[in-house]
Design a protein around this motif. Structure first.
Motif, PDB file in Angstrom:
ATOM      1  N   ARG A  40      56.782  22.485  22.048  1.00 19.55           N
ATOM      2  CA  ARG A  40      55.832  21.990  21.045  1.00 19.55           C
ATOM      3  C   ARG A  40      54.391  22.082  21.564  1.00 19.55           C
ATOM      4  O   ARG A  40      53.464  22.333  20.791  1.00 19.55           O
ATOM      5  N   LYS A  44      54.922  25.844  19.397  1.00 17.82           N
ATOM      6  CA  LYS A  44      54.961  25.381  18.007  1.00 17.82           C
ATOM      7  C   LYS A  44      54.942  23.855  17.993  1.00 17.82           C
ATOM      8  O   LYS A  44      55.879  23.195  18.461  1.00 17.82           O
ATOM      9  N   ALA A  47      57.918  21.972  16.289  1.00 21.10           N
ATOM     10  CA  ALA A  47      59.212  22.627  16.491  1.00 21.10           C
ATOM     11  C   ALA A  47      60.346  21.615  16.526  1.00 21.10           C
ATOM     12  O   ALA A  47      60.193  20.483  17.005  1.00 21.10           O
ATOM     13  N   SER A  48      61.493  22.051  16.007  1.00 17.57           N
ATOM     14  CA  SER A  48      62.708  21.256  16.048  1.00 17.57           C
ATOM     15  C   SER A  48      63.624  21.813  17.130  1.00 17.57           C
ATOM     16  O   SER A  48      63.343  22.853  17.741  1.00 17.57           O
ATOM     17  N   LYS A  49      64.740  21.141  17.348  1.00 15.40           N
ATOM     18  CA  LYS A  49      65.709  21.664  18.307  1.00 15.40           C
ATOM     19  C   LYS A  49      66.233  23.027  17.866  1.00 15.40           C
ATOM     20  O   LYS A  49      66.494  23.901  18.703  1.00 15.40           O
ATOM     21  N   ASP A  51      64.518  25.287  16.316  1.00 15.27           N
ATOM     22  CA  ASP A  51      63.473  26.269  16.694  1.00 15.27           C
ATOM     23  C   ASP A  51      63.548  26.582  18.188  1.00 15.27           C
ATOM     24  O   ASP A  51      63.386  27.734  18.607  1.00 15.27           O
ATOM     25  N   LYS A  53      66.117  26.534  20.099  1.00  8.88           N
ATOM     26  CA  LYS A  53      67.271  27.384  20.400  1.00  8.88           C
ATOM     27  C   LYS A  53      66.965  28.861  20.182  1.00  8.88           C
ATOM     28  O   LYS A  53      67.588  29.721  20.807  1.00  8.88           O
ATOM     29  N   LYS A  54      65.992  29.158  19.314  1.00  6.89           N
ATOM     30  CA  LYS A  54      65.673  30.552  18.971  1.00  6.89           C
ATOM     31  C   LYS A  54      64.459  31.072  19.731  1.00  6.89           C
ATOM     32  O   LYS A  54      63.882  32.088  19.355  1.00  6.89           O
ATOM     33  N   ILE A  55      64.069  30.407  20.797  1.00  9.05           N
ATOM     34  CA  ILE A  55      62.899  30.835  21.559  1.00  9.05           C
ATOM     35  C   ILE A  55      63.103  32.257  22.088  1.00  9.05           C
ATOM     36  O   ILE A  55      64.195  32.629  22.526  1.00  9.05           O
ATOM     37  N   GLN A  59      57.810  33.898  24.441  1.00  9.47           N
ATOM     38  CA  GLN A  59      57.509  32.467  24.385  1.00  9.47           C
ATOM     39  C   GLN A  59      57.972  31.751  25.648  1.00  9.47           C
ATOM     40  O   GLN A  59      57.281  30.869  26.160  1.00  9.47           O
TER      41      GLN A  59
END
Length: 250
Positions: A40, A44, A47-49, A51, A53-55, A59
């Protein structure tokens, strides 16, 4: 050294693994070692959990460089030491890693790596610094209340960091050039007699030997006759000489 960032990050990610959301982990939810709080902060804000997971790789590198590598001045540290301090920072926070590092090299433990810290580390062998820092790090981890849960994994991680950091600190050796072998001198040619091929089953031909020229033998009788003739000639000459002398007298 900054050139070691990519290599150090690859090693850190092997230890960090993938997704983790263990309630016993004070870092909370993490993906490839990136906490939700740092995701975050640098990627982002809301960001949520899901989000996290898709790093992606870019990034991940951004978070590690800005929050950990730059915080401990990884680009200014000697080879191997940079990785050892960097991994400590990822695992236990940049401030704590910097303080333990400063204690290892004998400077003020203010948690901020600056000129005094860089000068002190440059005056000590990198291998010694790495070993002492890994020992201090393991001592710190053993005192944590979560050691019973994560101790085995932490021990393996510090052991791996020590090994890899020492490898990185070893000076590269340039192999001595190999001198090409000198060709052996060509052997002196051996004079050989011409070979005469003999058909199978035949004896080799023998070169005939020419006999000595024939000289006719002189008979013994002829030799004796010649001697007698010579004596008669001498006697005749003597008699003739005497006869001439007698005629002059008479």
């Amino acid at each position: 050294m900054d050139r070691n960032f990519a290599r150090a990050l690859a090693l850190v990610l092997k230890s960090e693994g993938g997704w983790s959301d263990n309630p016993a982990d004070p870092g909370g939810a993490t993906m490839k070692g990136v906490t939700l709080a740092n995701f975050r902060r640098y990627v982002k804000a809301d960001a949520s959990k899901a989000d996290l997971k898709k790093i992606n790789d870019t990034q991940v590198a951004t978070v590690y460089r800005r929050f950990y590598w730059d915080a401990v001045l990884g680009a200014e540290l000697p080879d191997g030491v940079d990785y050892a301090v960097f991994d400590f920072a990822v695992n236990s926070g940049p401030g704590r890693a910097a303080k333990y590092f400063q204690a290892t090299i004998g400077v003020s433990q203010d948690g901020r790596i600056g000129p005094a810290t860089l000068a002190a580390v440059g005056a000590k062998p990198a291998g010694v610094v790495i070993d002492q820092l890994c020992d201090a790090r393991l001592t710190f981890l053993r005192r944590l209340p979560t050691w019973a849960t994560f101790g085995r994994g932490w021990s393996d991680r510090v052991r791996s960091v020590r090994t890899q950091a020492l490898l990185m600190s070893a000076p590269a050796t340039v192999p001595a050039p190999v001198q090409p072998a000198k060709p052996a001198p060509a052997p002196e040619p051996v004079q050989q007699s011409p070979r005469v091929e003999t058909p199978a089953g035949e004896a080799p031909a023998v070169e005939p030997v020419s006999p000595a020229p024939h000289r006719p033998a002189i008979p013994l009788a002829a030799k004796a006759g010649g001697f007698v003739a010579a004596c008669l000639l001498l006697a005749y000459a003597a008699w003739r000489h005497i006869a001439v002398a007698l005629q002059r007298i008479f």
